[in-house]
Design a protein around this motif. Structure first.
Motif, short mmCIF file in Angstrom:
data_model
loop_
_atom_site.label_atom_id
_atom_site.label_comp_id
_atom_site.label_asym_id
_atom_site.label_seq_id
_atom_site.Cartn_x
_atom_site.Cartn_y
_atom_site.Cartn_z
N CYS B 103 27.07 70.78 55.22
CA CYS B 103 28.02 69.72 54.90
C CYS B 103 27.47 68.82 53.80
N VAL B 110 30.64 72.26 53.00
CA VAL B 110 30.40 72.77 51.66
C VAL B 110 30.66 74.27 51.63
N ASP B 111 30.10 74.98 52.59
CA ASP B 111 30.27 76.43 52.65
C ASP B 111 29.73 76.91 53.99
N ASP B 112 30.02 78.16 54.28
CA ASP B 112 29.40 78.77 55.45
C ASP B 112 28.66 80.02 55.00
N CYS B 127 26.09 83.75 51.26
CA CYS B 127 27.32 82.95 51.39
C CYS B 127 28.30 83.30 50.29
N GLU B 129 30.00 81.04 48.06
CA GLU B 129 30.04 80.27 46.82
C GLU B 129 28.64 80.14 46.24
N GLN B 131 25.40 78.54 45.36
CA GLN B 131 24.81 77.38 46.03
C GLN B 131 23.42 77.06 45.53
N PRO B 251 36.49 80.26 53.39
CA PRO B 251 36.62 79.14 52.45
C PRO B 251 37.58 79.54 51.33
N SER B 257 36.20 74.17 50.21
CA SER B 257 34.84 73.68 50.19
C SER B 257 34.81 72.31 49.53
N SER B 258 33.97 71.43 50.05
CA SER B 258 33.93 70.08 49.48
C SER B 258 33.34 70.10 48.08
N GLN B 259 32.84 71.24 47.64
CA GLN B 259 32.36 71.31 46.26
C GLN B 259 33.47 71.68 45.29
#
Lengths: 503, 401
Positions: B103, B110-112, B127, B129, B131, B251, B257-259
């Motif tokens: 998070c 953000v991602d999993d 994952c 995205e 990162q 996602p 994602s919060s990104q």
């Protein structure tokens, strides 16, 4: 764990002392832990780095009863701007030694800027608004600032919004024309920062400085009787009289945090532990959070913000010993702030070099002086002298800087170089080493639009509260920043009390 | 030749091929390729239905080489991973995989990804995205080395009821003892392979990771051994059907994602997404912990629910209504689940719908029948995730099918 206090203040700079005194006055048992052997920070010592402070804010002056503790101010300090043809004397809105039409337009400009800075001043004396989620509360906070600007009236408001993010070069060119007078304003707008007169935002820094309302009002340096030492001594007495303990040579190594994510005390470098439920740090944001607290207690976003905070100090301090004063420099002059920069172009040129990590050939200088046992001592500030100087601050670089400063002085005050018997240079790197100042930056971080108000020290950490409960920032890295107003310390202590800390 | 005119070696351009590309292309009768993280990835090779049923009844190969992959190694590796994700990494022993989320400071996801603990001081994180910068920001100030290994590791998911039998045929004795989320280092066709027992189908399955140079040999060996077990190469479409059934979220599909969100209030926290079970407060500070502690104490403004819908038409992109009139949410993923014979979906519902207000919810499904559109209101029931999970997923040792 030894000790038993309600609050620990890390650092006995003036803001630390103000915070300690305010907390102690509220009945808190306070200990101030200073790493150095003496108190005062940049105001400390016989030749303090910040020799010409702006005034301690009136609110603090009366709030802490500093008059009672012996702090008196003389007439506001005048500015002499040399380096051009003849000598320009500036006191508030009055400038002499310039053509009458320039003096008139300067007076007009000064009155205007004073009005604008008044709108800003209201924001400085209190905790900044806070951005939470871009919601209604934030909008209202912003509206407060908006209202005080709107309160200027439509014409002024439009003009203020027009110029506030522009640069002091354009402003002065438009309103008064270049020359020693404009150079002095440009120095006010840029001193301590990594920006030249042509950098965007320098009107804002000028207004900001003018909003620092000390006894002199509207941006004039105050003249504490007895110098910077008198400010420190009065603050120490204020803290002392309310029962605060001040310990010197007590460097803090770590801020201690318990399992419930609360700051609970500090560990000194000698291993001693001191506990208190409230900790205010007068150290820079980066030193406080990355060194003393540690990234393990911070979100990565905050760590990145701290890493990226603009903190490259640009001012070197020179102490020049003179056997006697040259012609053209009188004892009376030394009580003033003397700016040596012929025009804004010189200030901008000096910045150009520093921008690329180099020393300017002709730094912009301001100084004052005092009598010593053997003669005279000039305390000069030279900008721009970047902390991140290419190749580092070796002795040869300091010598070069001293030489260039003396040359600049000689140009304005012929014969001064022949009287100089010794020069001592303190680079921003020295300031960093001596005072723990990140980047040797006076203001603990650049004062610019993206590091002001609710963005100071960085977005999300405003209002003095640091991410760990019980930890507050009370130094120049917090709103409203540097210039020896004492406001960050005062506001931080106020916020801590308001939050119910140290019950 | 003039030296100055010699072309410089260039960065690969266009869509890249994974080591398995030629094998997949040979069976890609639909010529259907998607761009997954810069690599050509099959959407569907034959028919999505055949491939889907192979996941549920046989064995399947799905190329996961394009996944973003990172190595985190050093004395502080555990501290750094524990500081990043919301689970307690200290409890994850070397040789174990776990499903993790991470998070931002506001507690938004953000991602999993899947976190492989290779040793005390080494992790691999897979994952969706990119990162690298995020992990490096998390790791700043700690003694750890973070490297992107996306292009240095290849791999495929090997999922389905007959996968264990296939591996047995390949004389992989570790199959007998591997529990779910175990990792072993094995050899297939003489090549080193990291095998782990996990997947996104809710059934028995493995992931096999190897160096790109060894990739084809391993693929060929598994594919050959799988011939008598009905092995198929599958594409994204079939996988998507299985992952919806298995209760996994994607996602960019089920949440943002919060990104990547542009609009404020679009990012989502674990409590809204329904990933509370991945969040622990019983460990030192980690990214977003303070925000998550605050969020844990308040009812989410909206939540993602697993829903079941009447009749058989999948509710793709449908809006959700209360009492057939008030719009209260929308569907993100939908499927007629052939295995469970249920019409299933995930839907975001504004509070209190789904949380306290569970009755009289409807989806509006649009159906196009020979140009003409029809509208159907179908009843919605809030149900538990996952829709499908088979005892085979956890049975150790796994049966042959």
């Amino acid at each position: 764990m030894s000790g038993d206090f309600d609050a620990i203040v890390i650092g006995a700079g003036h803001n630390g002392l103000v915070a300690a005194a305010r907390l102690a006055k509220e009945g808190k048992r306070v200990v101030v832990l200073e790493a150095a052997g003496e108190v005062g920070g940049l105001l400390g010592g016989s030749d303090p780095v910040a020799a010409m402070p702006f005034g301690i804010h009136n609110k603090i002056y009366s709030g802490l009863g500093l008059a009672r503790h012996g702090l008196r101010y003389g007439a506001p300090m005048k500015t002499l701007s040399l380096g051009g043809e003849g000598r320009v004397e500036i006191g508030g809105a009055v400038a002499s030694g310039v053509p009458p039409e320039m003096a008139a337009s300067y007076a007009e400009l000064h009155r205007k800027l004073t009005r604008y800075s008044g709108a800003l001043a209201k924001m400085l004396a209190k905790a900044p608004p806070r951005f939470r989620d871009g919601g209604l509360g934030d909008m209202l906070s912003m509206a407060q600032l908006g209202l005080s600007i709107r309160g200027l009236g439509k014409t002024d408001m439009r003009d203020m919004l027009r110029i506030i993010l522009s640069n002091v070069w354009d402003l002065c060119e438009d309103e008064i024309g270049d020359g020693p007078l404009a150079a002095a304003l440009a120095m006010d707008a840029t001193l301590g920062g990594a920006m030249g007169p042509r950098s965007p935002g320098t009107v804002l820094t000028l207004l900001y400085r003018m909003a620092s309302t000390g006894s002199g009002g509207a941006g004039q340096r105050s003249t504490p009787i007895g110098g910077a030492a008198a400010v420190v001594s009065a603050l120490v007495k204020a803290a002392d009289s309310s029962g605060a303990t001040i310990r010197t040579s007590a460097p803090v190594a770590r801020i201690l945090v318990d399992d419930s994510d609360r700051a609970i005390g500090v560990a000194l470098e000698n291993g001693e532990g001191i506990r208190a439920p409230l900790i205010l740090s007068n150290a820079t944001p980066r030193r406080t959070l990355l060194d003393l607290l540690g990234p393990q207690h911070l979100n990565a976003e905050d760590v990145a913000r701290l890493r990226h905070m603009a903190t490259n100090g640009m001012v070197a301090r020179l102490d020049l010993d003179l056997a006697e004063l040259p012609e053209g420099l009188s004892e009376a002059d030394l009580a003033h702030r003397i700016v040596v920069a012929g025009d804004m172009r010189q200030v901008e040129r000096a910045f150009n070099a520093a921008k690329y990590g180099e020393l300017p050939n002709a730094p912009a200088v301001e100084f004052s002086g005092r009598k010593t046992d053997t003669g005279w001592r000039l305390g000069a500030l030279a900008q721009f002298a970047p902390c991140n100087l290419k190749g580092g601050w070796a002795k040869a670089k300091k010598d070069r800087l001293a030489k260039s400063v003396i040359k600049v002085l000689d140009g304005a005050i012929p014969g001064v170089s022949g009287k100089i018997t010794g020069a001592d240079v303190r680079s921003p790197a020295d300031l960093e080493a001596t005072y723990g100042l990140t980047g040797g930056h006076w203001h603990h971080g650049e004062l610019r639009i993206d590091q002001m108000l609710m963005m100071r020290p960085f977005a999300g950490a405003a209002q003095y509260r640091m991410p760990v409960a019980g930890l507050y920032l009370c130094g120049a890295g917090a709103h409203p920043g540097g210039d020896i107003s004492g406001l960050p310390g005062w506001n931080a202590a106020g916020q801590a009390i308001k939050d119910g800390g140290a019950k | 030749m003039n030296k100055a005119l010699t072309p410089r070696p260039q960065m690969p351009m266009g869509v890249l091929k994974t080591p398995f590309h030629e094998r997949m292309a040979a069976e890609n009768f639909q010529q259907s390729w998607m761009n997954w993280n810069g690599y050509a990835s099959p959407g569907v090779l034959d028919t999505a239905e055949f491939e889907y049923f192979a996941i549920r009844n046989q064995a399947t190969l799905f190329d996961i080489s394009p996944m973003c992959k990172f190595r985190i190694k050093g004395p502080d590796a555990e501290t750094v991973m524990n500081r990043m994700v919301t689970r307690d990494v200290r409890k994850q022993k070397p040789g174990r995989v776990s499903y993790v989320i991470w998070c931002d400071e506001d507690g938004n996801v953000v991602d999993d990804g899947t976190l492989f603990r290779r040793s005390d001081d080494e992790f691999l994180l897979f994952c969706q995205e990119p990162q690298l910068l995020w992990i490096k920001d998390i790791a700043w100030g700690f003694d750890v080395e973070v490297t992107e290994v996306t292009h240095d590791l290849s791999g495929f998911a090997f999922q389905g009821p007959t996968t264990a039998a296939t591996l047995r045929d390949l004389k992989i004795k570790e199959v007998e003892e591997m529990r779910p989320f175990d990792i072993r280092d094995i050899k297939i066709a003489g090549k080193r392979v990291m095998i782990s027992r996990n997947g996104f189908t809710g059934d028995l399955g493995y992931e096999l990771i190897m160096a790109p140079k060894d990739a084809l040999a391993v693929w060929d060996a598994v594919y050959a051994a799988g011939q008598r077990r009905g092995v198929r190469i599958i594409g994204y479409e079939a996988l998507e059907m299985a992952r919806i059934e298995a209760g996994f979220l994607l996602p960019r599909v089920d949440f943002i994602s919060s990104q990547t969100n542009l609009r404020v209030n679009r990012a989502r926290n674990p409590f809204e997404i329904g990933l509370d079970w991945l969040v622990t407060f019983d460990k030192p500070h980690y990214n977003g912990k303070r925000a998550l502690q605050r969020l844990a104490g308040v009812a989410p403004k909206r939540k993602l629910f697993a829903i079941e819908i009447s009749r058989d038409k999948a509710a793709h992109h449908a809006l959700v209504y209360h009492r057939k009139t008030r719009e209260v949410g929308f569907v993100t993923s939908a499927l007629w689940s052939a295995t469970t014979k249920r019409n299933i979906a995930y839907a975001w519902l504004e509070a209190p719908f789904g949380q306290n207000e569970k009755d009289d919810l409807w989806v509006e499904i649009y159906l196009q029948r020979e140009i003409e559109w029809q509208r159907r209101m179908e009843r919605v029931q809030i149900v538990e995730r996952p829709f499908f999970v088979h005892p085979r997923r956890t049975a150790t040792p796994p049966l042959d099918f």
